[in-house]
Write a protein that holds these residues in place. Sequence first.
Motif, PDB file in Angstrom:
ATOM      1  N   GLY A  61       1.758 -50.886  83.786  1.00 11.46           N
ATOM      2  CA  GLY A  61       0.591 -51.394  83.066  1.00 11.46           C
ATOM      3  C   GLY A  61      -0.503 -50.357  82.952  1.00 11.46           C
ATOM      4  O   GLY A  61      -1.125 -50.186  81.900  1.00 11.46           O
ATOM      5  N   ILE A  62      -0.756 -49.642  84.038  1.00 12.46           N
ATOM      6  CA  ILE A  62      -1.776 -48.590  84.018  1.00 12.46           C
ATOM      7  C   ILE A  62      -1.377 -47.479  83.052  1.00 12.46           C
ATOM      8  O   ILE A  62      -2.202 -46.974  82.279  1.00 12.46           O
ATOM      9  CB  ILE A  62      -1.998 -48.042  85.442  1.00 12.46           C
ATOM     10  N   SER A  63      -0.096 -47.121  83.057  1.00 10.48           N
ATOM     11  CA  SER A  63       0.378 -46.046  82.169  1.00 10.48           C
ATOM     12  C   SER A  63       0.253 -46.442  80.700  1.00 10.48           C
ATOM     13  O   SER A  63      -0.160 -45.623  79.872  1.00 10.48           O
ATOM     14  CB  SER A  63       1.831 -45.711  82.485  1.00 10.48           C
ATOM     15  N   TYR A  64       0.606 -47.673  80.385  1.00 13.86           N
ATOM     16  CA  TYR A  64       0.484 -48.121  78.989  1.00 13.86           C
ATOM     17  C   TYR A  64      -0.970 -48.156  78.544  1.00 13.86           C
ATOM     18  O   TYR A  64      -1.293 -47.856  77.392  1.00 13.86           O
ATOM     19  CB  TYR A  64       1.138 -49.487  78.795  1.00 13.86           C
TER      20      TYR A  64
ATOM     21  N   LEU B  62      -1.927 -44.632  77.838  1.00  8.79           N
ATOM     22  CA  LEU B  62      -1.268 -44.200  76.617  1.00  8.79           C
ATOM     23  C   LEU B  62      -2.015 -44.705  75.385  1.00  8.79           C
ATOM     24  O   LEU B  62      -2.063 -44.033  74.350  1.00  8.79           O
ATOM     25  CB  LEU B  62       0.175 -44.722  76.606  1.00  8.79           C
ATOM     26  N   ALA B  63      -2.626 -45.884  75.494  1.00  7.79           N
ATOM     27  CA  ALA B  63      -3.373 -46.462  74.376  1.00  7.79           C
ATOM     28  C   ALA B  63      -4.839 -46.054  74.407  1.00  7.79           C
ATOM     29  O   ALA B  63      -5.656 -46.612  73.660  1.00  7.79           O
ATOM     30  CB  ALA B  63      -3.257 -47.981  74.415  1.00  7.79           C
TER      31      ALA B  63
ATOM     32  N   PRO C 145      -9.192 -48.156  79.199  1.00  7.25           N
ATOM     33  CA  PRO C 145      -9.423 -48.026  80.636  1.00  7.25           C
ATOM     34  C   PRO C 145      -8.201 -48.544  81.417  1.00  7.25           C
ATOM     35  O   PRO C 145      -7.619 -49.564  81.043  1.00  7.25           O
ATOM     36  CB  PRO C 145     -10.644 -48.911  80.899  1.00  7.25           C
ATOM     37  N   PRO C 146      -7.797 -47.859  82.469  1.00  9.93           N
ATOM     38  CA  PRO C 146      -6.574 -48.262  83.201  1.00  9.93           C
ATOM     39  C   PRO C 146      -6.606 -49.692  83.718  1.00  9.93           C
ATOM     40  O   PRO C 146      -5.580 -50.333  83.834  1.00  9.93           O
ATOM     41  CB  PRO C 146      -6.525 -47.275  84.365  1.00  9.93           C
ATOM     42  N   ILE C 147      -7.801 -50.208  84.013  1.00  8.59           N
ATOM     43  CA  ILE C 147      -7.896 -51.572  84.545  1.00  8.59           C
ATOM     44  C   ILE C 147      -7.385 -52.597  83.524  1.00  8.59           C
ATOM     45  O   ILE C 147      -6.872 -53.656  83.881  1.00  8.59           O
ATOM     46  CB  ILE C 147      -9.342 -51.903  85.007  1.00  8.59           C
ATOM     47  N   LEU C 148      -7.493 -52.277  82.238  1.00  2.00           N
ATOM     48  CA  LEU C 148      -7.009 -53.200  81.210  1.00  2.00           C
ATOM     49  C   LEU C 148      -5.488 -53.307  81.205  1.00  2.00           C
ATOM     50  O   LEU C 148      -4.929 -54.282  80.713  1.00  2.00           O
ATOM     51  CB  LEU C 148      -7.518 -52.788  79.827  1.00  2.00           C
ATOM     52  N   GLY C 149      -4.817 -52.297  81.733  1.00  2.00           N
ATOM     53  CA  GLY C 149      -3.377 -52.368  81.827  1.00  2.00           C
ATOM     54  C   GLY C 149      -2.892 -53.388  82.851  1.00  2.00           C
ATOM     55  O   GLY C 149      -1.742 -53.817  82.822  1.00  2.00           O
ATOM     56  N   LEU C 150      -3.771 -53.781  83.759  1.00  2.00           N
ATOM     57  CA  LEU C 150      -3.420 -54.766  84.774  1.00  2.00           C
ATOM     58  C   LEU C 150      -3.720 -56.190  84.319  1.00  2.00           C
ATOM     59  O   LEU C 150      -3.223 -57.134  84.902  1.00  2.00           O
ATOM     60  CB  LEU C 150      -4.176 -54.476  86.072  1.00  2.00           C
ATOM     61  N   CYS C 151      -4.538 -56.320  83.300  1.00  2.00           N
ATOM     62  CA  CYS C 151      -4.939 -57.652  82.824  1.00  2.00           C
ATOM     63  C   CYS C 151      -3.881 -58.213  81.885  1.00  2.00           C
ATOM     64  O   CYS C 151      -3.499 -57.558  80.917  1.00  2.00           O
ATOM     65  CB  CYS C 151      -6.274 -57.546  82.103  1.00  2.00           C
ATOM     66  N   LYS C 152      -3.370 -59.383  82.161  1.00  2.55           N
ATOM     67  CA  LYS C 152      -2.371 -60.040  81.299  1.00  2.55           C
ATOM     68  C   LYS C 152      -3.045 -61.132  80.481  1.00  2.55           C
ATOM     69  O   LYS C 152      -2.736 -62.303  80.572  1.00  2.55           O
ATOM     70  CB  LYS C 152      -1.234 -60.637  82.148  1.00  2.55           C
ATOM     71  N   CYS C 153      -4.050 -60.724  79.700  1.00  2.00           N
ATOM     72  CA  CYS C 153      -4.747 -61.731  78.906  1.00  2.00           C
ATOM     73  C   CYS C 153      -4.623 -61.479  77.427  1.00  2.00           C
ATOM     74  O   CYS C 153      -4.062 -60.579  76.978  1.00  2.00           O
ATOM     75  CB  CYS C 153      -6.215 -61.781  79.281  1.00  2.00           C
TER      76      CYS C 153
END
Length: 120
Positions: A102-105, A108-109, A112-120
């Motif tokens: 999630g952090i890597s994606y 890549l986009a 912010p890396p924290i958004l890669g952890l959010c499943k919203c």
Amino acid sequence: MGNADYEYPSIMNGESTGTGIHRVEIPPPQPFFKSLKNTVKETLFPDDPLRQFKNQTPLRKFILGVQYFFPIFEWGSRYNFGFFKSDLIAGITIASLAIPQGISYAKLANLPPILGLCKC
């Protein structure tokens, strides 16, 4: 599409002749309303979830209803430490893969890396 026109090789005495054609029979047509009823039933209730309630006492229907909406009441009594260990290992494995992914994606986009952890 499908295999109705596929030419299956015939095997006779262990040798392939390649000349046999096997066709699948088309089922006989059904009345419109029967076909519609079956289609709607299969679409809305593919596994007939109310089947288990038929011919049961009211108390048994209540217990089955509670187990249907809260499955832990069905399998909770059989849950043991072996299952817990397996679930813990599976959870750690998935977390160790999903969090970095999630952090890597997000990186890549260009987010912010924290958004890669959010499943919203």
